[in-house]
Enzyme design. Structure first.
Site, PDB file in Angstrom:
ATOM      1  N   GLU A 264      -7.202  -3.340  -4.004  1.00 36.32           N
ATOM      2  CA  GLU A 264      -8.574  -3.114  -3.589  1.00 36.32           C
ATOM      3  C   GLU A 264      -9.023  -1.724  -4.067  1.00 36.32           C
ATOM      4  OE1 GLU A 264     -10.235  -4.543   0.335  1.00 36.32           O
ATOM      5  OE2 GLU A 264      -9.679  -2.514   0.867  1.00 36.32           O
TER       6      GLU A 264
ATOM      7  N   TYR B 159     -18.819  -0.397   2.168  1.00 40.52           N
ATOM      8  CA  TYR B 159     -17.351  -0.527   2.216  1.00 40.52           C
ATOM      9  C   TYR B 159     -16.839  -0.953   0.837  1.00 40.52           C
ATOM     10  CZ  TYR B 159     -18.126  -1.413   7.301  1.00 40.52           C
ATOM     11  OH  TYR B 159     -18.505  -1.387   8.602  1.00 40.52           O
TER      12      TYR B 159
ATOM     13  N   ASP C 184      -2.613  -8.040  -5.804  1.00 35.62           N
ATOM     14  CA  ASP C 184      -3.977  -7.554  -5.876  1.00 35.62           C
ATOM     15  C   ASP C 184      -4.026  -6.082  -5.563  1.00 35.62           C
ATOM     16  OD1 ASP C 184      -4.917  -6.928  -2.945  1.00 35.62           O
ATOM     17  OD2 ASP C 184      -3.860  -8.828  -2.798  1.00 35.62           O
TER      18      ASP C 184
ATOM     19  N   HIS D 243      -0.643   5.175   0.819  1.00 31.57           N
ATOM     20  CA  HIS D 243      -0.201   5.974   1.962  1.00 31.57           C
ATOM     21  C   HIS D 243       0.495   7.253   1.495  1.00 31.57           C
ATOM     22  CE1 HIS D 243       0.002   2.191   4.804  1.00 31.57           C
ATOM     23  NE2 HIS D 243      -1.045   2.177   4.010  1.00 31.57           N
TER      24      HIS D 243
ATOM     25  N   ASP E 195       0.778  -1.248   0.000  1.00 29.03           N
ATOM     26  CA  ASP E 195       0.000   0.000   0.000  1.00 29.03           C
ATOM     27  C   ASP E 195       0.810   1.299   0.000  1.00 29.03           C
ATOM     28  OD1 ASP E 195      -1.986  -1.887   0.291  1.00 29.03           O
ATOM     29  OD2 ASP E 195      -2.789  -1.123   2.177  1.00 29.03           O
TER      30      ASP E 195
ATOM     31  N   GLU F 181      -7.783   5.172  -4.392  1.00 28.26           N
ATOM     32  CA  GLU F 181      -6.559   5.632  -3.733  1.00 28.26           C
ATOM     33  C   GLU F 181      -5.358   5.413  -4.659  1.00 28.26           C
ATOM     34  OE1 GLU F 181      -7.278   3.439  -0.061  1.00 28.26           O
ATOM     35  OE2 GLU F 181      -7.436   5.358   1.008  1.00 28.26           O
TER      36      GLU F 181
END
Ligand SMILES: *[C@@H]1O[C@H](CO)[C@@H](O)[C@H](O)[C@H]1NC(C)=O
Ligand SMILES: *[C@@H]1O[C@H](CO)[C@@H](O)[C@H](O)[C@H]1NC(C)=O
Length: 737
Positions: free
Chosen positions: A563, A645, A561, A488, A484, A567
């Site tokens: 999600e 979500y 992967d 971030h 991520d 972002e």
């Protein structure tokens, strides 16, 4: 080499700037080639070392952490590298097979569930571990090794060797794994080639040689599929294959420098395979430029040949095909979770896109004809929201033990400062907001946060220390293990772009003072050049897949992967804006190019409108892929299964880039089929996210929600503000009075 050529081109074009020709901007100009600043303490040995890489490979490489082959150096080392459309893995004895197993499964083999007759189904995945054909050798057994060399963005060089105690040195099988290549190629040195199959070989037939020096065989498997095996045999060598048993094909003797190429035969492929056999790739890199508002990025394959001076055969994904002007061979093969792939005769994948140069800081929408509606009422509401939100305690909300949550909160305040400056044009509010935000940001820029960032010399990257200081690999979402980072750092980079934009407008020098820090974050997630020895090229964004991969150093049966598509594009948008405020034209154009490629790829694979023909028709009703793996699509999240979500994590944060990626058509379909009934019943921050997203389709309803006297601050996610939501909805035409 390429940068020299481009620099020359640039000089020439600058020299000729009187002509009505737009200057070409190199999309991949390096940001820096110097070591990260001393503020980042160095970890010499990352707690998770890559397996199968020599010390010299580790020390001389910038090792990709989020791309298709990390399973080959993690954990058991038996999970696949997803070399689309195939998967390949180190077979360590299954059915007595030792070597590199190859699998291809078709769309008809997909498993849909949990209720396969539901529409939409929650997930689909492809069966794994079905070895169709493997590259093996008579000398391979449990003592064999697999080592990795030249780890780069699109390729890795796999070397398999038999046990040295039994067979000594000097015997090996090199398999350069390169994304997109039509054949999987292995080169045998002093080994007796062998090919195993878990499915089973029904027959093996030698076919007419397509060219001098090339032998051709077709192996028919018990599942009805046929696989072509080409062998490029140097003068003086003899090579002949025979079926030894239903699970094994073997060469008559050891060979030296024989190049074997394997591909599954699909409708229409065989004569093209014949024509392209003998050519293979061992490396690829991307270069490109922007001219005016058109960006072109080319993935260029480095090739070697035996008995073939022609092009490579490449498998292209649906989002590549749109800008490929030539080379289509007219047949396709099923990929795992991105529709079909199309065969092309070419050594380059050319991505050409119109760049979203007009999307900057101000509210932007792709709904035709919308104009900003900053009515006096709207300005009053926005001012009152801003006054109360600027009065909040910024430090308390941002001085957190998570780069993710800190980044979201910093970015929320940045958007509020932007509104105060550019929409309210209120100097006092702006100064107050900006001073507080600069102070909160400085904690991070000085690397004095709770879990400071470290520079990791193993893989080469800036990681959170949370995983080291807490001893938990999942601390801060696994950031120490390279999960991520783009999510971030994207928030932090975007915050910096907004501060820089305002500060520069006010005559400040903040950009200069913070450039080194912000550029270091960008080098970590989106380094544009392999001239930079301190970071891998483009850690997060895959120039092949057209979006980023979020999973870092975690072994995974279903591969990499992602999600949150939103972002992901937020980080590209942040890179574009920071390029703009820091005067780096290459970075600005590259961020825009990443956005344009993401728009195409995400709308093909992750954001599915009603006419999507790429994802399975019994899956597209989910509207978003949920977590899209290389081998699976699962309409869920890592943190819960509530519909808000699952859909919402593909929405946040709502920014001017949102409407560029998420078209009004798509947002309307998703709202009407999945969200309009749920949104009114929610009472937490997800409610605000859904209604802010509604502004991408129906700005008036969105504005009405946020401007209502019944609005509660409970509806705001910690990364969201009422100031920005009102300003955005009004800015794209939502205010009616
Ligand atoms: C792959 O690695 C082997 C062993 O280091 C080396 O001899 C070979 O040249 C490499 N191949 C490529 C294409 O880099
Ligand atoms: C729907 O998605 C497909 C696939 O990306 C795209 O080609 C098409 O233009 C989209 N249609 C609309 C109406 O947005």
């Amino acid at each position: 080499m390429w940068s020299v050529v481009l620099t020359l081109t640039l000089l020439l074009e600058r020299f000729a700037s009187a002509l009505p020709v737009s200057t070409a901007v190199d999309l991949f100009q390096e940001i820096a080639t110097t070591a990260p600043d001393h503020r980042f303490p160095i970890i010499v040995d990352h707690p998770l070392q890559p397996l199968g890489m020599s010390k010299s490979v580790i020390s001389t490489s910038t090792i990709p952490t989020n791309n298709f082959y990390t399973n080959l150096f993690l954990g058991s080392r038996q999970q696949p590298a997803y070399l689309y459309p195939y998967s390949v893995w180190w077979s360590q004895g299954t059915n007595s097979d030792y070597g590199l197993a190859i699998s291809h499964t078709t769309a008809s083999q997909r498993v849909f569930g949990p209720n396969p007759s539901a529409n939409p189904v929650e997930y689909y995945y492809n069966p794994v571990g079905i070895c169709s054909v493997s590259f093996s050798a008579a000398e391979f057994d449990a003592g064999m090794t697999m080592s990795l060399g030249s780890p780069t963005a699109f390729a890795v060089n796999v070397t398999m060797a038999p046990s040295t105690s039994k067979y000594g040195h000097g015997r090996s099988l090199y398999i350069p794994l390169v994304q997109g290549t039509g054949f999987i190629t292995g080169i045998y040195f002093n080994l007796r080639p062998r090919f195993n199959s878990l499915v089973g070989f029904q027959s093996l037939t030698e076919k007419t040689s397509p060219r001098n020096g090339i032998k051709k065989y077709v192996a028919k498997l018990y599942d009805g599929t046929s696989w072509a095996i080409y062998a490029n045999v140097p003068n003086g060598q003899t090579f002949s294959l025979s079926r030894q048993s239903s699970s094994s094909i073997i060469a008559s003797k050891d060979v030296y420098n024989v190049i074997v190429q394997i591909a599954k035969i699909v409708d229409g492929s065989e004569s093209a395979y014949d024509a392209h056999a003998g050519k293979y790739a061992y490396h690829a890199r991307v270069y490109g430029s922007a001219v005016g508002s058109v960006g072109t990025a080319t993935i260029n394959y480095w090739t070697l040949q035996a008995n073939n001076a022609g092009n490579l055969l490449l498998w292209l994904l649906p989002h590549h095909v749109a800008s490929m002007k030539k080379g289509a061979l007219g047949f396709s093969i099923d990929s795992l979770s991105r529709g079909k792939m199309y065969a092309f005769s070419t050594n380059q994948i050319v991505l050409q896109e119109e760049l979203p140069t007009g999307i900057q800081f101000e509210p932007w929408t792709s709904i035709p004809g919308q104009k900003a509606t900053y009515t006096s009422n709207a300005l009053k509401l926005i001012t009152s929201a801003a006054a109360s939100e600027i009065a909040e305690d910024f430090n308390a909300q941002t001085n957190l033990n998570s780069m993710y949550y800190a980044g979201k909160a910093l970015d929320k305040f940045a958007m509020i400062c932007y509104v105060a400056h550019s929409i309210l044009k209120n100097a006092v509010m702006t100064a107050n907001c900006l001073n507080k935000l600069k102070q909160s940001f400085a904690l991070f820029a000085n690397n004095k946060e709770i879990y400071p960032l470290y520079y990791d010399k193993t893989y080469k990257g800036i990681v959170s220390s949370a995983g080291i200081l807490t001893g938990s690999s999942m601390a801060d979402f696994g950031a120490t293990y390279y999960n991520d980072h783009h999510f971030h750092y994207g928030y932090h980079i975007h915050t910096a772009a907004v501060i820089g934009y305002i500060d520069t407008a006010l005559g400040g020098t903040w950009v200069k003072e913070n450039k080194e820090y912000v550029n270091t974050l960008i080098r970590d997630v989106a380094n544009p050049s392999d001239a930079d020895p301190y970071f891998p090229f483009s850690r997060s964004f895959s120039w092949f897949h057209g979006h980023s991969m979020a999973k870092g150093l975690f072994e995974s049966a279903d591969g990499k992967d992602e999600e949150s598509s939103s972002e992901d594009y937020h980080h590209a948008y942040a890179v574009k804006l920071w390029g703009q405020v820091s005067g780096d034209q290459s970075m600005e154009a590259r961020g825009a190019m990443m956005l344009a490629v993401m728009r195409r790829a995400m709308n093909a694979y992750m954001l599915m409108n009603n006419t999507n023909t790429i994802q399975p028709q019994n899956f597209i009703g989910n509207k978003v892929s949920g977590i899209l793996f290389e081998n699976k699509a699962d309409h869920t999240t890592y943190f819960g299964t509530d519909i808000q979500y699952i859909q919402g994590v593909h929405m946040l944060p709502i920014t001017p880039a949102s409407s560029y990626i998420r078209s009004p058509t798509f947002v309307g379909e998703e709202w009407n089929s999945l969200l309009s009934g749920v949104a009114p019943t929610l009472t937490d921050g997800w409610k605000g996210i859904l209604y802010a997203n509604l502004a991408l389709y129906n700005p008036k309803s969105s504005y009405a929600f946020f401007s209502s006297s019944k609005f509660s601050r409970n509806y705001l996610d910690p990364g969201a503000s009422l100031t920005w939501y009102l300003a955005y909805a009004a800015g794209v035409g939502g205010a009616t009075s």
